[in-house]
Design a protein around this motif. Structure first.
Motif, mmCIF file in Angstrom:
data_model
loop_
_atom_site.group_PDB
_atom_site.id
_atom_site.type_symbol
_atom_site.label_atom_id
_atom_site.label_comp_id
_atom_site.label_asym_id
_atom_site.label_seq_id
_atom_site.Cartn_x
_atom_site.Cartn_y
_atom_site.Cartn_z
ATOM 1 N N GLU B 32 0.825 -1.206 0.000
ATOM 2 C CA GLU B 32 0.000 0.000 0.000
ATOM 3 C C GLU B 32 0.866 1.266 0.000
ATOM 4 O O GLU B 32 1.974 1.284 0.533
ATOM 5 C CB GLU B 32 -0.865 -0.003 1.261
ATOM 6 C CG GLU B 32 -1.869 1.124 1.316
ATOM 7 C CD GLU B 32 -2.733 1.036 2.577
ATOM 8 O OE1 GLU B 32 -3.950 1.151 2.453
ATOM 9 O OE2 GLU B 32 -2.167 0.847 3.678
ATOM 10 N N ILE B 33 0.341 2.317 -0.612
ATOM 11 C CA ILE B 33 0.995 3.619 -0.533
ATOM 12 C C ILE B 33 0.163 4.492 0.395
ATOM 13 O O ILE B 33 -0.978 4.834 0.085
ATOM 14 C CB ILE B 33 1.102 4.284 -1.913
ATOM 15 C CG1 ILE B 33 1.863 3.373 -2.888
ATOM 16 C CG2 ILE B 33 1.792 5.636 -1.799
ATOM 17 C CD1 ILE B 33 1.932 3.912 -4.308
ATOM 18 N N ARG B 176 6.391 10.541 -8.916
ATOM 19 C CA ARG B 176 5.120 9.925 -8.522
ATOM 20 C C ARG B 176 4.864 8.648 -9.317
ATOM 21 O O ARG B 176 4.452 7.630 -8.767
ATOM 22 C CB ARG B 176 3.977 10.922 -8.741
ATOM 23 C CG ARG B 176 4.010 12.106 -7.808
ATOM 24 C CD ARG B 176 2.639 12.720 -7.669
ATOM 25 N NE ARG B 176 2.084 13.119 -8.958
ATOM 26 C CZ ARG B 176 2.049 14.381 -9.394
ATOM 27 N NH1 ARG B 176 2.571 15.353 -8.652
ATOM 28 N NH2 ARG B 176 1.504 14.668 -10.538
ATOM 29 N N LYS B 177 5.136 8.717 -10.595
ATOM 30 C CA LYS B 177 4.938 7.538 -11.445
ATOM 31 C C LYS B 177 5.829 6.391 -10.998
ATOM 32 O O LYS B 177 5.409 5.229 -10.965
ATOM 33 C CB LYS B 177 5.257 7.879 -12.908
ATOM 34 C CG LYS B 177 4.090 8.471 -13.653
ATOM 35 C CD LYS B 177 4.453 8.590 -15.125
ATOM 36 C CE LYS B 177 3.389 9.352 -15.889
ATOM 37 N NZ LYS B 177 3.967 9.992 -17.086
ATOM 38 N N LYS B 180 4.428 4.750 -7.839
ATOM 39 C CA LYS B 180 3.238 3.946 -8.129
ATOM 40 C C LYS B 180 3.597 2.628 -8.785
ATOM 41 O O LYS B 180 3.102 1.564 -8.418
ATOM 42 C CB LYS B 180 2.315 4.738 -9.063
ATOM 43 C CG LYS B 180 1.133 5.362 -8.326
ATOM 44 C CD LYS B 180 0.038 5.716 -9.301
ATOM 45 C CE LYS B 180 -1.274 5.160 -8.822
ATOM 46 N NZ LYS B 180 -2.237 6.208 -8.501
ATOM 47 N N LYS B 181 4.505 2.738 -9.756
ATOM 48 C CA LYS B 181 4.897 1.553 -10.516
ATOM 49 C C LYS B 181 5.581 0.540 -9.600
ATOM 50 O O LYS B 181 5.319 -0.667 -9.652
ATOM 51 C CB LYS B 181 5.846 2.007 -11.629
ATOM 52 C CG LYS B 181 6.205 0.941 -12.616
ATOM 53 C CD LYS B 181 6.796 1.568 -13.885
ATOM 54 C CE LYS B 181 7.581 0.538 -14.657
ATOM 55 N NZ LYS B 181 8.951 0.931 -14.951
ATOM 56 N N ALA B 183 5.331 0.158 -6.350
ATOM 57 C CA ALA B 183 4.413 -0.469 -5.395
ATOM 58 C C ALA B 183 3.653 -1.597 -6.083
ATOM 59 O O ALA B 183 3.471 -2.686 -5.525
ATOM 60 C CB ALA B 183 3.452 0.576 -4.838
ATOM 61 N N LYS B 184 3.252 -1.336 -7.288
ATOM 62 C CA LYS B 184 2.477 -2.339 -8.020
ATOM 63 C C LYS B 184 3.341 -3.548 -8.358
ATOM 64 O O LYS B 184 2.950 -4.692 -8.154
ATOM 65 C CB LYS B 184 1.950 -1.696 -9.316
ATOM 66 C CG LYS B 184 0.817 -2.489 -9.957
ATOM 67 C CD LYS B 184 0.379 -1.818 -11.249
ATOM 68 C CE LYS B 184 -1.048 -1.319 -11.157
ATOM 69 N NZ LYS B 184 -1.334 -0.384 -12.278
ATOM 70 N N TYR B 202 -2.824 11.746 -6.493
ATOM 71 C CA TYR B 202 -2.459 10.919 -7.650
ATOM 72 C C TYR B 202 -1.620 9.711 -7.287
ATOM 73 O O TYR B 202 -1.509 8.780 -8.055
ATOM 74 C CB TYR B 202 -1.707 11.770 -8.674
ATOM 75 C CG TYR B 202 -2.495 12.961 -9.125
ATOM 76 C CD1 TYR B 202 -3.660 12.782 -9.892
ATOM 77 C CD2 TYR B 202 -2.113 14.252 -8.778
ATOM 78 C CE1 TYR B 202 -4.399 13.881 -10.294
ATOM 79 C CE2 TYR B 202 -2.846 15.341 -9.181
ATOM 80 C CZ TYR B 202 -3.986 15.164 -9.936
ATOM 81 O OH TYR B 202 -4.719 16.230 -10.334
ATOM 82 N N VAL B 203 -0.971 9.750 -6.120
ATOM 83 C CA VAL B 203 -0.070 8.648 -5.775
ATOM 84 C C VAL B 203 -0.663 7.671 -4.800
ATOM 85 O O VAL B 203 -0.547 6.456 -4.969
ATOM 86 C CB VAL B 203 1.232 9.151 -5.107
ATOM 87 C CG1 VAL B 203 2.398 8.328 -5.551
ATOM 88 C CG2 VAL B 203 1.431 10.615 -5.306
ATOM 89 N N SER B 204 -1.288 8.196 -3.724
ATOM 90 C CA SER B 204 -1.531 7.325 -2.587
ATOM 91 C C SER B 204 -2.852 6.578 -2.665
ATOM 92 O O SER B 204 -3.811 7.023 -3.288
ATOM 93 C CB SER B 204 -1.458 8.143 -1.303
ATOM 94 O OG SER B 204 -2.107 9.370 -1.477
ATOM 95 N N ASP B 205 -2.832 5.400 -2.004
ATOM 96 C CA ASP B 205 -4.058 4.633 -1.886
ATOM 97 C C ASP B 205 -4.888 5.183 -0.730
ATOM 98 O O ASP B 205 -6.095 5.321 -0.834
ATOM 99 C CB ASP B 205 -3.734 3.162 -1.605
ATOM 100 C CG ASP B 205 -2.825 2.583 -2.673
ATOM 101 O OD1 ASP B 205 -3.031 2.918 -3.853
ATOM 102 O OD2 ASP B 205 -1.896 1.823 -2.335
#
Ligand SMILES: Nc1ncnc2c1ncn2[C@@H]1O[C@H](COP(=O)(O)OP(=O)(O)O)[C@@H](O)[C@H]1O
Ligand SMILES: [Mg+2]
Lengths: 451, 247
Positions: B32-33, B176-177, B180-181, B183-184, B202-205
């Motif tokens: 999770e972010i 930010r990208k 996200k990448k 974490a995924k 835009y970034v966090s869950d």
């Protein structure tokens, strides 16, 4: 392994190409300065040749010239074509010239009146070299005077050179130095010269070491704090003591390197400056050779020092080494604590001042004054500064002030322990991040993070 | 999913009677972010530094991968990486040397270290510039280098304080990208902080909103927007503050 990684990084930060270049430049500067001054000193001593114009051609003058040769002065005779000395010096391409005028011999031997002698020198500017040239001509005159004196004594009074020797040195002195109830046949001056060398060289090295080491670690720690690389470093899975240890060790290593370069520079400097005389002195100080070309049977300073119980045993050297090491470590620990307080580069400079002062003050005070003869308060202040004990350690050992030496060592150890305790605390608690904010109130009673 | 981080009533006072963080509690799931958001001085950095074992809490505790930050800080440090706010790197080192040095702090194994360095080199996208001195890098490049080093060891939890602050739009977007990448793809968890509430959307869950040392509310972004009937996180923040003042 990880410690090696840390140490490598710290060393790379401290021993940069720039640092090496400036070290090299320093060395060259010392050598160059020493050479330059040495050339000057040598030119001063260099009276191996003299230009003389003899206008009084007699056997007496020939004798004098011969005796100059005996003194190892190479005589170069010239003839003048006019009384215009400036033109003559130019024509003969000379800086100075001694003239023995006609009637010189008659004045000395027949008329028994002061004879006249002329010395012509170019004023070549205010530099030291030109002064040296005039001086060398003066030496030639002295030699001529002495030769004339000896001739008068022989011709007019029948006194032989042997008798002259005896008359001029009717007393034979034996110097005896006394220390701590022991005595030895050696001039106190000579002893002092050796002691000077010993008690000066090491403090200078120590002084540089302490300054270098504290500057380096201070910059290292404060830039890490300002750039926040320290936060990153302290959040990684390496023991904080090894981070601290690597920093201190790296500072010690590069301080040592600097000190060695500095010492080499100093040796070249002093050696070059004193010319051949300097070399002799260095040799004698280092290798314990005879202090001067003194007559047989007179003790060398080193032997005398042994006789007086002043010679330094291997054990003392070890003790002294420990002293120096602890001093450097104290400087490091203090600098670490101060550096950690810095919040920007400017404050680093301000924070360097206290260290500079406490290293410099005892350095100069112990060099020019005797602590034992000071009144109580200044004496106590001086003793409270830990570095004082390092500067006085050598003399304390040599002169047998054992209590003072050990007292100083113990004091330094305690001081070091306290500083180290604070430094370790700084690194193992959050003090390093909260300290610069704190005003002194409300400290303590925080739970420590276990390492 | 397991919890990578559990924060229980964490408090810190620098001065007497002033709590920079006051009983902060939240948790972060695996992969999770999570972002702490709030204005300057809210206590985000203080909270993050406590979790990173840099400063000692005056109250409460936190568990990172099951290890207490108070009683097992060494274990915690093995499971996290921390990227401080406005951090620099050693200017006299090249980017490569920096990565080598940092990798050497996490492992004694040469091959493992090499794998870390290769991964970082790939993530940061600095290419040949990695062989240049960090002193010649721009802010954005330094941030990318530091970010890549923070994820190269694939820690359970990567902690980043103000990851994009001080960067221009393009660099901020890239960072930010990247987060996200990562974490995924890797399943790593991220704990971020930001005073820029619009950007963090835009970034966090999930986010936690902080002001004055208090963590007011936590939740998914859409969930919060719905609950407070707000168009964006800034409005959520506004309403949370008002609600708490009224109470
Ligand atoms: N080292 C410190 N010493 C004393 N007070 C501090 C320290 N660091 C932060 N503070 C104070 O704690 C509060 C929270 O700061 P901080 O955690 O940095 O907030 P944020 O990161 O959300 O901007 C602020 O009021 C700040 O002044
Ligand atoms: Mg902050």
């Amino acid at each position: 392994m990880r410690f090696g990684n840390l140490l490598k990084k710290e060393l790379r930060e401290l021993i940069t190409p720039q640092a090496l270049v400036s070290m090299g430049a320093m060395l060259l500067l010392f050598i160059f300065l020493g050479q330059m001054l040495g050339d000057f000193t040598d030119s001063m001593e260099d009276i191996s040749s003299a230009t003389i114009c003899v206008q009084d051609k007699t056997a007496f003058v020939d004798d004098i010239l011969a005796s100059l040769k005996e003194e190892n002065i190479e005589v170069n005779q010239v003839e003048l074509t006019s009384e215009d000395y400036a033109a003559e010096l130019d024509r003969l391409e000379l800086d100075n010239l001694v003239i023995i005028p006609a009637g010189f011999t008659d004045s000395v031997l027949v008329n028994k009146e002061p004879a006249s002698l002329k010395i012509v020198s170019k004023v070549a500017g205010g530099g030291m070299i030109s002064t040296a040239q005039t001086m060398s001509a003066t030496e030639v005159i002295d030699a001529i005077e002495k030769a004339a004196e000896d001739s008068i004594l022989l011709e007019s009074y029948g006194i032989t050179p042997e008798e002259i020797e005896r008359i001029k040195a009717p007393v034979n002195t034996t110097e005896i130095s006394v220390l701590n109830g022991k005595s030895a046949e050696v001039a106190t001056e000579e002893l002092s010269a050796v002691l000077m060398m010993q008690s000066m060289v090491v403090p200078i090295a120590l002084f540089f070491m302490v300054m270098m080491a504290s500057q380096m670690i201070m910059t290292a720690i404060s830039t890490e704090k300002i750039d926040k690389t320290l936060e990153t470093l302290l959040s990684t899975p390496v023991s904080r003591l090894s981070i601290l240890g690597a920093k201190m060790l790296a500072a010690v290593i590069s301080a040592l390197l600097n000190a060695v370069v500095m010492m080499i520079g100093m040796v070249f400097y002093v050696g070059g400056m004193l010319g051949s005389a300097g070399e002799e002195m260095m040799n004698m100080a280092v290798a314990g050779q005879e202090v001067s070309a003194s007559a047989d049977g007179v003790m060398s300073a080193m032997e005398a020092m042994g006789e007086l119980g002043m010679s330094i045993s291997v054990g003392s050297y070890v003790l002294f080494g420990i002293q120096i090491f602890i001093s450097v470590m104290i400087a490091l620990a203090i600098s670490l604590l101060l550096g950690a307080m810095a919040t920007d580069i400017k404050s680093v400079q301000t924070l360097t001042m206290p260290i500079m002062l406490v290293t410099m003050i005892p350095f100069f005070v112990t060099m020019f004054a005797d602590l034992n003869t000071m009144s109580t308060v200044p004496k106590l202040i001086m003793y409270a500064i830990p570095f004082t004990h390092a500067y006085t350690a050598m003399n304390n050992l040599v002169f047998g002030h054992t209590a003072l030496f050990w007292g100083g060592l113990v004091y330094q150890l305690v001081f070091f322990a306290v500083c180290m305790f604070l430094a370790v605390r700084l690194f193992t608690t959050d003090k390093i991040f909260t300290m610069s904010y704190q005003t002194g109130a409300g400290k303590g009673k925080k739970g420590l993070i276990k390492q | 999913m397991g919890k990578v981080l559990e924060v229980n009533g964490l408090s810190k006072s620098y001065k007497k009677d002033v709590l920079a963080a006051d009983s902060v509690s939240f948790s972060v799931d695996e992969g999770e972010i999570f972002a702490l958001i709030g204005p300057n001085g809210a206590g985000k950095t203080t909270t993050i530094r406590m979790i990173s074992t840099l400063i000692t809490p005056t109250g409460g505790d936190a568990l990172v991968a099951g290890h207490s930050i108070i009683s097992e800080p060494a274990k915690v440090r093995e499971n996290i990486t921390y990227l401080p706010d406005e951090a620099g790197a050693y200017k006299t080192m090249t980017g490569k040397q920096y990565l080598e040095f940092m990798a050497g702090l996490f492992t004694g194994d040469k091959h493992v270290a090499e794998r870390y360095i290769d991964r970082a080199a790939q993530i940061c996208g600095l290419g040949d510039r990695l062989n240049e001195k960090i002193g010649s890098y721009s802010r954005g490049m330094i941030r990318k280098l530091l970010l890549s080093r923070a994820v190269m060891t694939e820690p359970k939890l990567a902690i980043m304080d103000e990851a994009t602050s001080g960067l221009d739009v393009i660099n901020a977007l890239e960072i930010r990208k990247m987060i996200k990448k990562l974490a995924k793809e890797t399943g790593m968890s991220f704990l971020l902080s930001s005073h820029n509430m619009l950007e963090i959307e835009y970034v966090s869950d999930r986010v936690g909103i902080m002001t004055k040392g208090h963590l007011m509310v936590t939740g998914g972004i859409d969930e919060l927007k719905q609950r407070y009937n707000a168009a964006n996180l800034e409005e959520v923040f506004e309403r949370v503050v008002i609600e708490n003042e009224v109470r």
